[in-house]
Structure formats: structure tokens, C-alpha cells
Design a protein around this motif. Structure first.
Motif, short mmCIF file in Angstrom:
data_model
loop_
_atom_site.label_atom_id
_atom_site.label_comp_id
_atom_site.label_asym_id
_atom_site.label_seq_id
_atom_site.Cartn_x
_atom_site.Cartn_y
_atom_site.Cartn_z
N ARG A 231 -35.35 6.76 18.00
CA ARG A 231 -35.05 6.45 16.61
C ARG A 231 -33.59 6.02 16.52
N ALA A 232 -33.33 4.89 15.94
CA ALA A 232 -31.96 4.37 15.85
C ALA A 232 -31.07 5.34 15.10
N ASN A 233 -29.87 5.50 15.58
CA ASN A 233 -28.85 6.34 14.94
C ASN A 233 -29.24 7.82 14.87
N GLY A 234 -30.19 8.25 15.69
CA GLY A 234 -30.63 9.63 15.63
C GLY A 234 -31.19 10.00 14.27
N GLN A 341 -23.93 -0.58 11.42
CA GLN A 341 -24.08 0.72 10.78
C GLN A 341 -25.12 0.67 9.65
N PRO A 342 -25.89 1.74 9.51
CA PRO A 342 -26.91 1.77 8.46
C PRO A 342 -26.32 2.17 7.11
N GLU A 343 -27.05 1.83 6.04
CA GLU A 343 -26.64 2.25 4.70
C GLU A 343 -26.70 3.77 4.55
N HIS A 344 -27.72 4.36 5.16
CA HIS A 344 -27.86 5.82 5.08
C HIS A 344 -28.40 6.33 6.40
N GLN A 345 -27.92 7.51 6.77
CA GLN A 345 -28.37 8.13 8.02
C GLN A 345 -28.36 9.64 7.86
N TRP A 346 -29.37 10.30 8.45
CA TRP A 346 -29.47 11.75 8.31
C TRP A 346 -30.26 12.30 9.49
N ASN A 347 -29.89 13.49 9.94
CA ASN A 347 -30.74 14.28 10.84
C ASN A 347 -30.44 15.75 10.62
N SER A 349 -29.50 18.19 12.35
CA SER A 349 -28.36 18.87 12.98
C SER A 349 -27.01 18.32 12.54
N GLY A 350 -27.01 17.21 11.81
CA GLY A 350 -25.75 16.63 11.39
C GLY A 350 -24.97 16.01 12.52
N TYR A 351 -25.69 15.35 13.44
CA TYR A 351 -25.05 14.73 14.59
C TYR A 351 -24.87 13.22 14.39
N MET A 352 -23.93 12.69 15.13
CA MET A 352 -23.69 11.25 15.31
C MET A 352 -23.71 10.45 14.01
N ARG A 353 -23.04 10.99 12.97
CA ARG A 353 -23.02 10.28 11.70
C ARG A 353 -22.34 8.92 11.85
N ASN A 354 -23.00 7.89 11.39
CA ASN A 354 -22.40 6.55 11.47
C ASN A 354 -22.85 5.64 10.33
N GLU A 355 -23.22 6.24 9.19
CA GLU A 355 -23.60 5.37 8.08
C GLU A 355 -22.35 4.67 7.54
N ILE A 356 -22.57 3.58 6.83
CA ILE A 356 -21.47 2.80 6.27
C ILE A 356 -20.56 3.71 5.44
N GLU A 357 -19.28 3.67 5.76
CA GLU A 357 -18.31 4.56 5.11
C GLU A 357 -17.90 4.01 3.74
N THR A 358 -17.72 4.92 2.78
CA THR A 358 -17.32 4.56 1.43
C THR A 358 -16.01 5.25 1.07
N LEU A 359 -15.11 4.51 0.43
CA LEU A 359 -13.84 5.05 -0.04
C LEU A 359 -13.62 4.57 -1.46
N ILE A 360 -13.43 5.51 -2.39
CA ILE A 360 -13.14 5.15 -3.78
C ILE A 360 -11.63 5.17 -3.98
N ILE A 361 -11.11 4.02 -4.38
CA ILE A 361 -9.67 3.82 -4.56
C ILE A 361 -9.33 3.76 -6.04
N GLN A 362 -8.30 4.49 -6.44
CA GLN A 362 -7.81 4.42 -7.81
C GLN A 362 -6.64 3.46 -7.88
N VAL A 363 -6.73 2.48 -8.74
CA VAL A 363 -5.69 1.47 -8.89
C VAL A 363 -5.02 1.63 -10.25
N GLN A 364 -3.67 1.72 -10.23
CA GLN A 364 -2.92 1.90 -11.49
C GLN A 364 -1.83 0.83 -11.59
#
Length: 364
Positions: A231-234, A341-347, A349-364
Motif C-alpha cells: 500500500r503506497a505511503n503505508g 505526496q498524498p492529500e491525506h495519509q493515515w495508519n 501506528s502513525g508511521y512515515m507521515r508524508n501527506e501534503i504539509e499545510t501552513l496557515i500564515i497570518q499577514v498584517q
């Protein structure tokens, strides 16, 4: 929950996961460097029975099993009787980023700092095996360290590798890390380095190497550190757990944000360098893409210098937000094989996490 920063033997301020056994996470800011400093390099142990000191003069690395010549090598023997070997390689805990799995899973709730990039120097394992004169029929090699279980009922932490992989000329026994002796908490005096594979195989305080003619059936290979097979990405789902499992192995392709960090604020109408790292199991990063609109559109980031196929690759992207507010940034890496990288990934045991990373930035 607020992070707890601690200082301990040979280490500067790091994020505390557990204190017995010691498990410490590297603050993100150090990932802006090519090599993670030894004094903040992440710490991962399974067993609480760690020696407080190790006498380098009396310590011996023992090689036995299916060999013609059993060996007991000192650190000085490794430095003087073998050709030194150096490789740049990322060491990443299999459970790195476990705290971000959704739904949550049990285990150490690491953020993104259970990894580090270093320059490892030591001896090729293949050279040591050549000195020991391995007999025909070798199938696997097991590795044990000086850490000991707190109770008789707790399995000793012993790992194994297929013989051909262990003997490939890249797997090594390291006695230096970034040009210095290994820190005690990172496995002094010797550490097995398995480039491209998760750190569960990187046995610290390495003391025993055993050449086997059969499959090793220890707990940490047959019961722990298992991922779904084929299974891809575990990947699996909570309502459809995989039945066919195998030991975790090669690292997946992944990228993370390093700067800005979560909760940082940046200025509108000014350019900010978005920075991070990308890596895989040794095939090589082909490109990194950034989205500043939550994944609707993607732009290619700039890859920085290549430190080697097993090392991480820094990337940067110039971002100029024109309006104030919150922006959802995403990052994904693709390697030369086209793996991304996949949009979502889960197993489970919580191993080999590699889903697309998200960062919320606050702009002022």
C-alpha cells in the motif's frame, strides 16, 4: 499543549517528549542549517536502561554468527584498521510528525522535529564483514546496542537487515557525527547508519552484530514497526485496517515548512522567503511545489544545493502577499521517480507521515 524545552547532558534546549527513556525533539529553526548540530540533534530511545557513561578503551564491537572469524573491535581498531567512509544522510524517526495524524493515534506525539541531517563518518559495514569472512548462506544480520530493558518481560531492542542491503557498501558503523564523536544520547560510541531507511534501524550504542542464516524473529521486527504491505505511503483507514503487514523500511518522499513557523506573522506587500526541506529514501528530489491559495494553484520552488542523495534538500519560495488576512500554504515534493505526496495519509501506528504539509500564515 505548550512545548516544554529542556537542557540535558550534551544537549541544548530541545522539546521534551519523554524523560525516561530520553526522547527529545529538535526545534524547527535548526533545520535552516545544512547539518543539524549535534547538541540539538533529536534523541530517540525505546528502553530506559541506558549506560550513563561508556569507556571507549574497554568497549568492543563484537561480530559473530555465520562468520569464519569472530571479531571484537575497539573504536581505535575501526579508526586505524579500516578505510574511513563519510556519507551525508538524513536520520528520521518512523513516528516523526505522529501528532498530526487525523484521527489521532497512540505513541510518542512528535511534531516535525524527530529528524536531523548529518555528516556521518566511520567504517563501511561491508568492510567489517569482509574482515570477519562471512560464510555462505548468510540471510540477515541482526544489530544490538548497550541499552537494556527495564524488566525481564520487555523485549531487548534488536533490529535486523537483509544481508544484501547490509553489505551494500553504504550501510556503515559511524563513530563520528558532523566531525565530532557521537553524543552519548545519539548512540556513542558507535551507531549503525542505514541511509534512506527510517531511524528504527539506526541502532545506537551499537555493540553486537550477528550474521544469520535464517530470518530474525525478534519482537521489534515481527511485532513492532510494521506497516501495511503493498500500500503506497503505508496507508490504511481506521475502518479498513490492513491484514498483510511488513517491517517498515525505506523513507517516503516528503517536504515540510521550516520558516516561517506556525503562528508567525508576516507583512503584507513585502516579500517573505518561505523555506523548508524535502527528502526521500535516496532516489533524489526532482521538484518542490508551493501553493499559497490552499491547493488551488501550484508554483515551483527553488531547490538549493544538493548535499547528497540521502540528505535533505533545502528549498525556498518568495511569497509577496498583497492583502492582509490568513493564507493557507501547502507544499509537496516529487522525486525523480515521479513519486509525490498524498492529500491525506493515515495508519494505525502513525508511521512515515508524508501527506501534503499545510501552513496557515497570518499577514498584517
Amino acid at each position: 499543549m505548550k512545548d516544554t524545552l529542556v537542557k540535558t547532558a550534551g544537549k541544548d534546549s530541545m522539546l521534551l517528549l519523554t524523560d525516561r527513556p530520553p526522547n527529545l525533539e529538535t526545534p524547527l529553526k535548526y533545520f535552516l542549517l545544512d547539518y543539524t548540530p549535534n547538541n540539538v540533534f533529536f534523541v530517540r530511545w525505546h528502553l530506559a536502561g541506558l549506560p550513563a557513561t561508556i569507556d571507549k578503551d574497554t568497549f568492543r564491537l563484537r561480530i559473530g554468527g555465520n562468520v569464519m572469524q569472530q571479531l571484537a573491535l575497539s573504536v581505535e581498531d575501526l579508526k586505524t584498521k579500516f578505510t574511513p567512509y563519510t556519507i551525508n544522510a538524513l536520520c528520521q524517526c518512523a513516528g516523526n510528525s505522529r501528532s498530526f495524524f487525523d484521527p489521532r493515534v497512540p505513541g510518542g506525539q512528535w511534531k516535525n522535529g524527530a529528524m536531523g541531517n548529518a555528516k556521518w563518518t566511520g567504517v563501511k559495514l561491508s568492510d567489517i564483514l569482509a574482515m570477519a569472512k562471512v560464510k555462505s548462506g548468510a540471510k540477515e544480520i541482526s544489530f544490538n546496542g548497550l541499552d537494556r530493558p527495564p524488566m525481564d518481560s520487555t523485549p531487548d531492542f534488536v533490529k535486523s537487515l537483509p544481508f544484501d542491503l547490509a553489505n551494500n557498501g553504504e550501510v556503515m558503523v559511524a563513530y563520528e557525527m558532523n566531525g565530532e564523536a557521537l553524543p552519548l544520547l545519539n548512540g556513542y560510541p558507535l551507531k549503525l547508519v542505514v541511509p534512506g531507511w527510517y531511524a528504527t534501524y539506526w541502532v545506537g550504542m551499537l555493540s553486537d552484530i550477528n550474521v544469520l542464516t535464517d530470518t530474525f524473529n525478534g519482537f521489534w521486527m515481527k511485532k513492532a514497526y510494521l506497516i501495511p504491505k503493498d500500500r503506497a505511503n503505508g496507508n490504511e483507514s481506521p475502518d479498513s485496517l490492513a491484514k498483510n503487514m511488513q517491517p517498515i523500511n525505506k523513507m517516503d518522499v516528503r517536504s515540510i515548512f521550516v520558516s516561517p513557523e506556525p503562528n508567525d506573522v508576516i507583512a503584507a506587500s513585502k516579500t517573505t522567503d518561505i523555506r523548508g526541506v524535502a527528502f526521500d529514501g535516496g532516489d533524489g528530489i526532482q521538484k518542490v511545489e508551493i501553493s499559497t491559495d490552499g491547493g488551488k494553484t501550484w508554483n515551483v520552488a527553488t531547490l538549493e544545493k544538493n548535499l547528497g542523495k540521502y540528505a535533505w534538500r533545502h528549498w525556498r519560495y518568495a511569497f509577496t502577499p498583497l492583502q492582509k488576512g490568513n493564507y493557507t500554504l501547502k507544499v509537496k515534493a516529487t522525486n525523480i521517480n515521479g513519486e509525490t505526496q498524498p492529500e491525506h495519509q493515515w495508519n494505525r501506528s502513525g508511521y512515515m507521515r508524508n501527506e501534503i504539509e499545510t501552513l496557515i500564515i497570518q499577514v498584517q
